[in-house]
Design a protein around this motif. Structure first.
Motif, PDB file in Angstrom:
ATOM      1  N   PRO A  67       1.063  64.324  35.359  1.00 25.25           N
ATOM      2  CA  PRO A  67       2.440  63.856  35.174  1.00 25.25           C
ATOM      3  C   PRO A  67       2.810  62.635  36.008  1.00 25.25           C
ATOM      4  O   PRO A  67       3.863  62.035  35.780  1.00 25.25           O
ATOM      5  CB  PRO A  67       3.269  65.076  35.582  1.00 25.25           C
ATOM      6  CG  PRO A  67       2.371  65.869  36.484  1.00 25.25           C
ATOM      7  CD  PRO A  67       0.991  65.663  35.959  1.00 25.25           C
ATOM      8  N   ARG A  71       6.879  58.562  32.800  1.00 22.01           N
ATOM      9  CA  ARG A  71       8.227  58.275  33.256  1.00 22.01           C
ATOM     10  C   ARG A  71       9.164  59.432  32.918  1.00 22.01           C
ATOM     11  O   ARG A  71       8.806  60.334  32.157  1.00 22.01           O
ATOM     12  CB  ARG A  71       8.743  56.988  32.595  1.00 22.01           C
ATOM     13  CG  ARG A  71       7.876  55.774  32.849  1.00 22.01           C
ATOM     14  CD  ARG A  71       8.569  54.490  32.409  1.00 22.01           C
ATOM     15  NE  ARG A  71       9.298  54.627  31.151  1.00 22.01           N
ATOM     16  CZ  ARG A  71       9.254  53.732  30.170  1.00 22.01           C
ATOM     17  NH1 ARG A  71       8.473  52.671  30.272  1.00 22.01           N
ATOM     18  NH2 ARG A  71       9.973  53.901  29.066  1.00 22.01           N
ATOM     19  N   GLU A  72      10.368  59.355  33.441  1.00 23.76           N
ATOM     20  CA  GLU A  72      11.344  60.425  33.208  1.00 23.76           C
ATOM     21  C   GLU A  72      11.694  60.556  31.729  1.00 23.76           C
ATOM     22  O   GLU A  72      12.013  61.654  31.262  1.00 23.76           O
ATOM     23  CB  GLU A  72      12.622  60.161  34.019  1.00 23.76           C
ATOM     24  CG  GLU A  72      12.440  60.347  35.519  1.00 23.76           C
ATOM     25  CD  GLU A  72      13.754  60.197  36.264  1.00 23.76           C
ATOM     26  OE1 GLU A  72      14.788  59.980  35.593  1.00 23.76           O
ATOM     27  OE2 GLU A  72      13.744  60.303  37.502  1.00 23.76           O
ATOM     28  N   ASP A  73      11.634  59.438  30.986  1.00 27.00           N
ATOM     29  CA  ASP A  73      11.968  59.498  29.559  1.00 27.00           C
ATOM     30  C   ASP A  73      10.795  59.977  28.710  1.00 27.00           C
ATOM     31  O   ASP A  73      10.896  60.046  27.486  1.00 27.00           O
ATOM     32  CB  ASP A  73      12.463  58.141  29.059  1.00 27.00           C
ATOM     33  CG  ASP A  73      11.402  57.039  29.167  1.00 27.00           C
ATOM     34  OD1 ASP A  73      10.274  57.331  29.609  1.00 27.00           O
ATOM     35  OD2 ASP A  73      11.717  55.891  28.798  1.00 27.00           O
ATOM     36  N   GLY A  74       9.672  60.300  29.342  1.00 25.08           N
ATOM     37  CA  GLY A  74       8.516  60.825  28.626  1.00 25.08           C
ATOM     38  C   GLY A  74       7.485  59.790  28.239  1.00 25.08           C
ATOM     39  O   GLY A  74       6.381  60.134  27.814  1.00 25.08           O
ATOM     40  N   ASP A  77       3.938  55.694  32.016  1.00 28.04           N
ATOM     41  CA  ASP A  77       4.269  54.744  33.075  1.00 28.04           C
ATOM     42  C   ASP A  77       3.050  53.852  33.287  1.00 28.04           C
ATOM     43  O   ASP A  77       2.154  54.160  34.064  1.00 28.04           O
ATOM     44  CB  ASP A  77       4.626  55.493  34.360  1.00 28.04           C
ATOM     45  CG  ASP A  77       5.193  54.574  35.439  1.00 28.04           C
ATOM     46  OD1 ASP A  77       4.869  53.370  35.411  1.00 28.04           O
ATOM     47  OD2 ASP A  77       5.931  55.062  36.308  1.00 28.04           O
TER      48      ASP A  77
END
Length: 207
Positions: A67, A71-74, A77
């Motif tokens: 993970p 990124r937080e939005d899926g 990154d």
């Protein structure tokens, strides 16, 4: 590590390998070749598509790297992934082992649709490193001075100089690419000058 690459049976098309170090000007060359009518198969663009959430490459990268590269939005990154792989040769090899077979499979499907007599340009940053230059009818190499390439990455792409130099160090050296080139395009002047070199090559080799 040299990758195996099976050439599809398309002796009726001209296959051109296009490569060069990061920020050398490949995008300008590939765009100009497309304007001349070539089908440009961009390995990086295919890889990005395969790394979109839900795509097979995304799932494989997530399984290996965990993970920390999401990124937080899926979305993947890419900056975090780049920091990992360009600082660890073993991790870079692992990423290449995941993505290269997927990109080659997609490329083979695109190539199957090209009409006889067409020109296919394979825009592959790691063309030499993966041994795929051996499967090409022509090899175009774009060169630019390292200092200029670093400047472009820092000023145009907002990259830290250390990261820029690490990216360059992870790729083949200019002399290695030059050794397999059928044509070297020198990107030391203006865009118009580089395009003129492409035009000359096209008229000589592909028209």
């Amino acid at each position: 590590m040299k990758e195996l690459f099976t050439r599809p049976d398309r002796a009726d098309v001209l296959r051109v390998g296009l490569t060069g170090g990061i920020a050398s000007g490949k995008s300008t060359v590939s765009r100009r070749l497309a304007e001349h009518g070539a089908l440009v198969v961009d390995a990086d663009a295919i890889a990005r598509e395969l790394q979109e959430p839900g795509a097979v490459g995304y799932e494989a990268v997530l399984e290996h790297f965990g993970p920390a590269v999401v990124r937080e939005d899926g979305a993947l990154d890419r900056a975090a992934l780049a920091r990992i792989v360009f600082g660890d040769p073993a991790q870079l090899e692992a990423l290449n082992g995941i993505m290269h077979p997927l990109v080659r499979a997609r490329t083979a499907r695109l190539l199957a649709d090209v009409p006889p007599g067409g020109v296919v340009v394979h825009d592959i940053p790691l063309l030499v490193e993966t041994g795929q230059h051996e499967q090409m009818d022509r090899v175009l190499v774009v060169e630019a001075p390292e200092a200029e390439r670093v400047r472009r990455m820092v000023e145009d792409r907002g990259m830290a100089e250390q990261d820029a130099r690490r990216r360059i160090a992870a790729q083949a050296k200019d002399e290695d690419r030059r050794a397999v080139a059928t044509t070297v395009l020198e990107n030391t002047g203006s865009i118009a000058e580089l395009e003129a070199q492409v035009d000359e090559w096209w008229n000589r080799e592909a028209a």
